[in-house]
Design a protein around this motif. Structure first.
Motif, short mmCIF file in Angstrom:
data_model
loop_
_atom_site.label_atom_id
_atom_site.label_comp_id
_atom_site.label_asym_id
_atom_site.label_seq_id
_atom_site.Cartn_x
_atom_site.Cartn_y
_atom_site.Cartn_z
N GLN A 185 -3.97 3.55 8.40
CA GLN A 185 -4.57 4.59 7.55
C GLN A 185 -3.85 5.90 7.83
O GLN A 185 -3.82 6.36 8.98
CB GLN A 185 -6.07 4.73 7.85
CG GLN A 185 -6.76 5.83 7.08
CD GLN A 185 -6.82 5.56 5.59
OE1 GLN A 185 -7.12 4.44 5.17
NE2 GLN A 185 -6.54 6.56 4.78
N ARG A 204 -3.12 3.96 2.64
CA ARG A 204 -3.46 2.93 3.61
C ARG A 204 -2.47 1.78 3.46
O ARG A 204 -2.45 1.13 2.41
CB ARG A 204 -4.88 2.42 3.41
CG ARG A 204 -5.37 1.51 4.52
CD ARG A 204 -6.67 0.83 4.11
NE ARG A 204 -7.38 0.27 5.24
CZ ARG A 204 -8.29 -0.70 5.13
NH1 ARG A 204 -8.60 -1.18 3.92
NH2 ARG A 204 -8.90 -1.16 6.20
N TRP A 222 -3.69 -2.70 9.60
CA TRP A 222 -3.65 -1.57 8.66
C TRP A 222 -3.15 -0.31 9.36
O TRP A 222 -3.28 -0.17 10.59
CB TRP A 222 -5.04 -1.29 8.10
CG TRP A 222 -5.58 -2.36 7.23
CD1 TRP A 222 -5.31 -2.56 5.91
CD2 TRP A 222 -6.51 -3.38 7.60
NE1 TRP A 222 -6.02 -3.65 5.43
CE2 TRP A 222 -6.76 -4.17 6.45
CE3 TRP A 222 -7.16 -3.72 8.79
CZ2 TRP A 222 -7.64 -5.26 6.47
CZ3 TRP A 222 -8.01 -4.80 8.80
CH2 TRP A 222 -8.24 -5.56 7.65
N ASN A 234 -3.65 9.84 6.88
CA ASN A 234 -4.31 10.99 6.28
C ASN A 234 -3.49 12.25 6.51
O ASN A 234 -2.60 12.28 7.36
CB ASN A 234 -5.71 11.17 6.87
CG ASN A 234 -6.62 9.99 6.61
OD1 ASN A 234 -6.49 9.30 5.60
ND2 ASN A 234 -7.55 9.75 7.52
N SER A 256 -1.07 -1.92 4.51
CA SER A 256 -1.53 -3.21 5.03
C SER A 256 -0.32 -4.03 5.45
O SER A 256 0.76 -3.92 4.86
CB SER A 256 -2.31 -3.98 3.96
OG SER A 256 -3.45 -3.27 3.55
N GLY A 291 0.79 -1.22 0.00
CA GLY A 291 0.00 0.00 0.00
C GLY A 291 0.82 1.28 0.00
O GLY A 291 0.26 2.37 -0.01
N SER A 310 -5.55 -0.21 12.77
CA SER A 310 -6.65 -1.13 12.97
C SER A 310 -6.19 -2.54 12.60
O SER A 310 -5.10 -2.71 12.04
CB SER A 310 -7.87 -0.71 12.14
OG SER A 310 -7.54 -0.71 10.76
N SER A 315 -3.67 10.84 1.20
CA SER A 315 -3.84 9.69 2.10
C SER A 315 -3.30 8.42 1.47
O SER A 315 -3.27 8.28 0.23
CB SER A 315 -5.34 9.48 2.39
OG SER A 315 -5.89 10.57 3.05
N PHE A 324 -3.13 9.59 11.72
CA PHE A 324 -3.01 8.16 11.38
C PHE A 324 -3.95 7.35 12.26
O PHE A 324 -4.20 7.69 13.42
CB PHE A 324 -1.58 7.67 11.62
CG PHE A 324 -0.55 8.18 10.66
CD1 PHE A 324 -0.82 9.24 9.79
CD2 PHE A 324 0.72 7.61 10.62
CE1 PHE A 324 0.15 9.71 8.91
CE2 PHE A 324 1.69 8.07 9.76
CZ PHE A 324 1.40 9.12 8.90
N THR A 325 -4.44 6.24 11.71
CA THR A 325 -5.29 5.33 12.46
C THR A 325 -4.84 3.89 12.22
O THR A 325 -4.71 3.46 11.07
CB THR A 325 -6.76 5.47 12.03
OG1 THR A 325 -7.19 6.81 12.20
CG2 THR A 325 -7.65 4.54 12.86
#
Length: 128
Positions: A82, A19, A80, A84, A21, A8, A71, A17, A68-69
């Protein structure tokens, strides 16, 4: 044989953005806290974010907090990140890692007891 594969990454403009993985094979990630690290050219590797085995606890370093997130989906054996509102200073090789545990102290984000396994990394470049 355990393998962690990041994907990714790529080139994105500032403000964009991506993402990332991280998918594992050869090991179930269910019971492991996971971390994302990054290493920019000429700099030491630094922590980015962490997530508990169940996904119920997460933490972030100040440089990415709010943008950032992290998960995970244990059924997919995948974590992941994420990302942004990316900035040029986010440019780095991003690594996921299986930790040997994390001490969830609010003043010491993602303080880990060691890294069990590293992924090979994914390049993220933020540039106009």
């Amino acid at each position: 044989q355990l393998q962690l594969v990041e994907s990714g990454g790529g080139l994105v403009q500032p403000g964009g953005s991506l993402r990332l993985s991280c998918t594992a094979s050869g090991l179930s990630l269910n019971n492991y806290s996971m971390m994302w690290f990054r290493q920019a050219p000429g700099k030491e590797r630094e922590g980015v974010s962490c997530i508990s085995g169940s996904g119920s606890s997460t933490n972030y370093f100040d440089s990415v907090k709010g943008r950032f997130t992290i998960s995970r989906d244990n059924a997919k054996n995948t974590v992941w990140l994420q990302m942004n509102s990316l900035k040029p200073e986010d440019t780095a090789v991003y690594y996921c890692a299986v930790t040997m545990g994390i001490s969830w102290k609010p003043d010491r984000p993602c303080l880990n007891y060691g890294i069990k396994h590293w992924g090979k990394g994914a390049q993220v470049t933020v540039s106009s």
